[in-house]
Design a protein around this motif. Structure first.
Motif: not given
Length: 243
Positions: A166, A169-170, A223-224, A226-227, A230-231
């Motif tokens: 994670i 991606e942040v 937003n985190i 959502r990441i 998604r992962l």
């Protein structure tokens, strides 16, 4: 060694035996359908009426054809006389309601998404703190939301590998903003999955950032989340949920 005629006779007997067995089971299946047509559908409809709750049920009952309405009312009255009045949280009632939701393609994560989409951290907390109230309104919906709900605080339940994926991606500034509103446990989980140098830089960013608006912190946290989701969908991480 059996000749051709004997083999044919054996196959005929075997077929007749199989046919007889099939017909017996088939008759039972037809009896079940017949019983459902005569009585069962009223029980199912009654369960769905119960699940709707008193106010909505009254409105629906007024729209039903008279024979159907009479059948449901009769079933509910008999239940009441037997001291077995159903509630919307009874297993049979929830099974029937759940079946309808599934047939409509609106169940599980899809059902929960309608509520969870763009949910703020504060709203998410309010849901958890008042879970019994939401469960009373709609048990199946509340159960699905509770199962699929994933909050920023739930990051502590992820393994270190998932956290590290994670973090890749942040954006650093967004992470600093998100952690401004997080408790110590979440912050420690994040810091422990970074190098000492990177964690030190992140802490400095948080310190120099100064006061942050709650809406900005929640947006960064969402937003985190959502990441993370998604992962999970891509199969890169696993979010373990209690069943």
């Amino acid at each position: 060694m059996a000749n051709h005629k004997e083999i044919e006779e054996l196959r005929t007997k075997s077929f007749e035996a199989a046919k007889k067995r099939f017909e017996k089971v088939n008759e039972k299946s037809q009896d079940i359908i017949e019983e459902y047509i005569i009585e069962g559908y009223q029980k199912t409809l009654a369960n769905l009426i119960v699940y709707l709750g008193a106010e909505k049920a009254k409105s629906v009952m007024e729209k039903l054809p008279e024979p159907v309405k009479n059948g449901i009312e009769k079933y509910l009255a008999e239940e009441k006389d037997d001291g077995k009045s159903s509630t919307r949280t009874d297993p049979e009632v929830m099974i029937d309601a759940g079946y309808v939701f599934k047939k409509a393609g609106w169940y599980g994560e899809k059902m929960a998404e309608d509520f969870l989409e763009n949910l703020t951290s504060m709203e998410s907390t309010d849901f958890r703190m008042n879970y019994k109230t939401f469960f009373k309104l709609n048990p199946i919906l509340a159960l699905n939301i509770d199962y699929y709900q994933f909050t920023f605080e739930d990051l502590v339940s992820l393994d270190n590998r998932a956290i590290q994926k994670i973090l890749r991606e942040v954006d650093q500034q967004e992470l600093a903003l998100a952690l401004k509103g997080a408790d110590t446990e979440v912050q420690d989980k994040i810091f422990s999955n970074m190098s000492r140098r990177a964690a030190g830089m992140l802490k400095e960013d948080m310190e120099f950032m100064g006061p942050a608006r709650l809406c900005d912190v929640e947006a960064a946290q969402q937003n985190i989340i959502r990441i993370a989701k998604r992962l999970e969908e891509d199969g890169d991480i696993v979010i373990v949920r209690d069943i």
